[in-house]
Design a protein around this motif. Structure first.
Motif, PDB file in Angstrom:
ATOM      1  N   ALA A 407       0.821  -1.204   0.000  1.00 34.18           N
ATOM      2  CA  ALA A 407       0.000   0.000   0.000  1.00 34.18           C
ATOM      3  C   ALA A 407       0.858   1.258   0.000  1.00 34.18           C
ATOM      4  N   LEU A 408       1.931   1.247   0.773  1.00 33.30           N
ATOM      5  CA  LEU A 408       2.811   2.411   0.823  1.00 33.30           C
ATOM      6  C   LEU A 408       3.608   2.564  -0.463  1.00 33.30           C
ATOM      7  N   ALA A 409       4.032   1.431  -1.037  1.00 34.46           N
ATOM      8  CA  ALA A 409       4.756   1.495  -2.306  1.00 34.46           C
ATOM      9  C   ALA A 409       3.869   2.071  -3.406  1.00 34.46           C
ATOM     10  N   ALA A 410       2.585   1.736  -3.375  1.00 36.91           N
ATOM     11  CA  ALA A 410       1.654   2.280  -4.368  1.00 36.91           C
ATOM     12  C   ALA A 410       1.417   3.763  -4.127  1.00 36.91           C
ATOM     13  N   ARG A 411       1.419   4.177  -2.887  1.00 39.95           N
ATOM     14  CA  ARG A 411       1.195   5.582  -2.552  1.00 39.95           C
ATOM     15  C   ARG A 411       2.403   6.443  -2.903  1.00 39.95           C
ATOM     16  N   TYR A 412       3.622   5.847  -2.821  1.00 40.97           N
ATOM     17  CA  TYR A 412       4.864   6.586  -3.097  1.00 40.97           C
ATOM     18  C   TYR A 412       5.633   5.882  -4.214  1.00 40.97           C
ATOM     19  N   PRO A 413       5.118   5.875  -5.443  1.00 44.44           N
ATOM     20  CA  PRO A 413       5.732   5.090  -6.527  1.00 44.44           C
ATOM     21  C   PRO A 413       7.125   5.554  -6.931  1.00 44.44           C
ATOM     22  N   ALA A 414       7.465   6.810  -6.660  1.00 45.86           N
ATOM     23  CA  ALA A 414       8.771   7.323  -7.073  1.00 45.86           C
ATOM     24  C   ALA A 414       9.851   7.116  -6.014  1.00 45.86           C
ATOM     25  N   ILE A 415       9.490   6.526  -4.876  1.00 48.22           N
ATOM     26  CA  ILE A 415      10.464   6.267  -3.812  1.00 48.22           C
ATOM     27  C   ILE A 415      10.861   4.803  -3.860  1.00 48.22           C
ATOM     28  N   ASP A 416      12.162   4.553  -3.786  1.00 48.74           N
ATOM     29  CA  ASP A 416      12.689   3.199  -3.921  1.00 48.74           C
ATOM     30  C   ASP A 416      11.994   2.240  -2.950  1.00 48.74           C
ATOM     31  N   ARG A 417      11.559   1.115  -3.490  1.00 48.34           N
ATOM     32  CA  ARG A 417      10.808   0.155  -2.675  1.00 48.34           C
ATOM     33  C   ARG A 417      11.643  -0.382  -1.509  1.00 48.34           C
ATOM     34  N   SER A 418      12.952  -0.538  -1.710  1.00 47.33           N
ATOM     35  CA  SER A 418      13.786  -1.059  -0.622  1.00 47.33           C
ATOM     36  C   SER A 418      13.829  -0.083   0.552  1.00 47.33           C
ATOM     37  N   LEU A 419      13.778   1.213   0.264  1.00 48.74           N
ATOM     38  CA  LEU A 419      13.731   2.200   1.339  1.00 48.74           C
ATOM     39  C   LEU A 419      12.408   2.099   2.083  1.00 48.74           C
ATOM     40  N   ILE A 420      11.317   1.993   1.343  1.00 48.77           N
ATOM     41  CA  ILE A 420      10.012   1.864   1.988  1.00 48.77           C
ATOM     42  C   ILE A 420       9.951   0.595   2.822  1.00 48.77           C
ATOM     43  N   GLU A 421      10.524  -0.486   2.317  1.00 50.81           N
ATOM     44  CA  GLU A 421      10.528  -1.744   3.076  1.00 50.81           C
ATOM     45  C   GLU A 421      11.269  -1.591   4.395  1.00 50.81           C
ATOM     46  N   ARG A 422      12.435  -0.942   4.379  1.00 49.36           N
ATOM     47  CA  ARG A 422      13.162  -0.736   5.636  1.00 49.36           C
ATOM     48  C   ARG A 422      12.349   0.124   6.597  1.00 49.36           C
ATOM     49  N   LEU A 423      11.732   1.176   6.083  1.00 50.36           N
ATOM     50  CA  LEU A 423      10.941   2.046   6.945  1.00 50.36           C
ATOM     51  C   LEU A 423       9.759   1.296   7.555  1.00 50.36           C
ATOM     52  N   VAL A 424       9.102   0.469   6.764  1.00 52.58           N
ATOM     53  CA  VAL A 424       7.974  -0.307   7.285  1.00 52.58           C
ATOM     54  C   VAL A 424       8.447  -1.258   8.377  1.00 52.58           C
ATOM     55  N   ARG A 425       9.611  -1.871   8.194  1.00 53.94           N
ATOM     56  CA  ARG A 425      10.147  -2.797   9.199  1.00 53.94           C
ATOM     57  C   ARG A 425      10.556  -2.075  10.481  1.00 53.94           C
ATOM     58  N   HIS A 426      10.741  -0.774  10.399  1.00 49.65           N
ATOM     59  CA  HIS A 426      11.090  -0.001  11.588  1.00 49.65           C
ATOM     60  C   HIS A 426       9.902   0.736  12.193  1.00 49.65           C
TER      61      HIS A 426
END
Length: 508
Positions: A407-426
């Motif tokens: 859901a967050l990756a879809a909301r922020y398509p221009a932000i690297d998915r690996s960064l979003i994944e780390r943020l979600v895990r934190h």
């Protein structure tokens, strides 16, 4: 006047504060350094029952710990996740029947509902056998959970503060004295160099390794038997090496001396190996892994892995001391892991509740037991509530991490998915508070290295009490494993400048 004042910002102190404020008590908490800067950030990062504690007949502790695994997992599925443990069978150590019996108890003692049960492995066929030496042909696989320990403490503190607790970090209690029916507590803010006093009806000493020192420093006449030695300090050390296996399972290795160590997948590219058990008598400000412990961990892991673990491969190490209650056990590994609560003070006077021992897995139950003593003194305000409550960012199902990420990756398509994944895990769902209205990574501000941005740094300063680069790269995250010394130094300079600007603005 506060109802309760707590000394110590580790997992126990923060857990007690959160539970108490949620029941309607007014609470203050002081931590002399950073949250989780002591024992609570230097664990093996496990939410577990403690399989080896069964050998010491600590069935109550193991049962309570096993029952808490799924409770904690549900409270923070972004920072806690299930982990399968592979136990290779070694004919020269514990017999297979004893291991099977212990694992049967482990499966059934704690009301396991979601975690998979134990199974037997053929290590000649299973991928878990590939990194091991050829003489390990059979093993067992069971469940526990992994936790980002320092983030757990921070999230518990954040939830406590959101509910009304006054959390003061870098603040030392320099004096606590009884004044009639309450405590007068003197606090020194180490950053501003300011001193203030607060008053509370009840004092809770959850200072971890410093619990005895807090008691010794109470004014003469108040301490009573506090000068006794209550805590046995047991050092546990860990090493981190480049990734030694490709699967996502963990190993638990038996050693000839009766101790065990773990080898755990860590931060994607690394393996965490630990822990040791030895009595500690030194300065609590100078805790560090010893050469003897380093050699022990390298040798113990090398008994199992085909690829030897060599000292020169170590990329990071850390050590902490566990403040175990001194039950007179003959060896460090035999000392009880049970927590012990002691209430001192005459019936008509202010009281102090002292917390000895404990472990991350049982922090919530420890807090509930402390609140029973609090209610005996201050009266009942509200019911126990933490068993069903989530921590900040954890308001999604235990199997909902990927959906949250998507859901967050879809909301922020221009932000690297690996960064979003780390943020979600934190940060879980609070990742949105960091990313805000950013349309791309450039709009997250200055890049400090390893994906750390200005937006995240300011969130950590404003919401998670970060006051230095070390707070950010070693406790709020483990980005220090990927950042250079120059990057960390630049980050620290930025944090100090941001804090100075914040203090200046507040003074105007």
């Amino acid at each position: 006047m506060l109802d309760i004042f707590i000394i110590g910002g580790g997992i126990n102190g923060c857990g007690i504060a959160r539970d108490a404020v949620g029941r309607g008590f007014s609470v203050g908490l002081a931590e002399m350094d950073d949250l989780a800067s002591g024992t609570s950030s230097r664990s093996t990062k496990l939410v577990h029952g403690g399989l080896r504690y069964l050998e010491h007949y600590e069935f109550r502790l193991v049962r309570e710990s096993l029952m808490e695994r799924e409770v904690l997992w549900a409270s923070a599925p972004h920072i806690i996740h299930p982990l399968r443990f592979v136990l290779p069978h070694h004919k020269g150590l514990r017999p297979a029947w004893l291991l099977r019996l212990g694992l049967f108890l482990y499966d059934h003692l704690g009301g396991r509902k979601l975690l998979p049960k134990t199974k037997t492995l053929d290590l000649t066929r299973d991928p878990a056998g590939r990194p091991l030496k050829g003489d390990y042909r059979r093993g067992f696989e069971y469940s526990d959970c992994w936790v980002d320990d320092a983030r757990l403490v921070t999230l518990v503190a954040r939830d406590a503060a959101d509910r009304g607790v006054d959390v003061s970090t870098r603040t030392r209690v320099t004096r606590a004295e009884r004044v009639g029916d309450h405590w007068r507590i003197t606090l020194h803010d180490r950053l501003s160099d300011e001193t203030r006093q607060v008053e509370a009806r009840l004092l809770i000493n959850a200072a971890g390794p410093w619990v005895d020192r807090v008691l010794r420093e109470l004014p003469d006449g108040d301490a009573g038997h506090h000068v006794r030695h209550n805590v046995r300090l047991v050092q546990g050390s860990h090493i981190v090496v480049p990734k030694m296996f490709d699967h996502d399972r963990c190993y638990i290795f038996q050693n000839a001396d009766g101790r065990i160590i773990f080898a755990i997948p860590y931060e994607g590219d690394f393996t965490l190996i630990g822990t040791t058990d030895r009595d500690y008598k030194g300065d609590l400000k100078a805790i560090a892994i010893s050469d003897e412990e380093t050699d022990y961990l390298c040798a113990a892991a090398s008994e199992y892995f085909k690829q030897p673990v060599k000292r020169e491969a170590i990329v990071w190490s850390y050590a902490g001391v566990r403040p175990l209650y001194d039950d007179g056990a003959s060896s460090a590994q035999e000392a009880t892991r049970e927590y012990v609560l002691k209430v001192d003070g005459a019936a008509e006077a202010s009281k102090i509740i002292n917390v000895f021992g404990g472990k991350i897995t049982t922090y919530r139950k420890l807090a509930e037991h402390v609140l029973q003593h609090v209610e005996a003194v201050l009266g009942r305000r509200g019911p126990a509530w933490t068993a069903k409550a989530t921590l900040p960012g954890g308001d999604f199902p235990v199997d909902g991490v990927e959906a949250t990420l998507a859901a967050l990756a879809a909301r922020y398509p221009a932000i690297d998915r690996s960064l979003i994944e780390r943020l979600v895990r934190h940060y879980g769902t609070r990742t949105r508070d960091i990313l805000g209205a950013a349309r791309n990574e450039a709009e997250l501000g200055r890049a400090f290295g390893a994906g750390l941005t200005q937006a995240e740094v300011h969130y950590l300063i404003e919401q998670e009490w970060a006051r230095s680069a070390a707070d950010i790269v070693w406790r709020r995250s483990k980005l220090g494993l990927r950042m250079t010394a120059a990057e960390i130094a630049a980050l620290d300079a930025y944090v100090q400048a941001a804090l100075a600007e914040r203090i200046s603005a507040a003074a105007q």
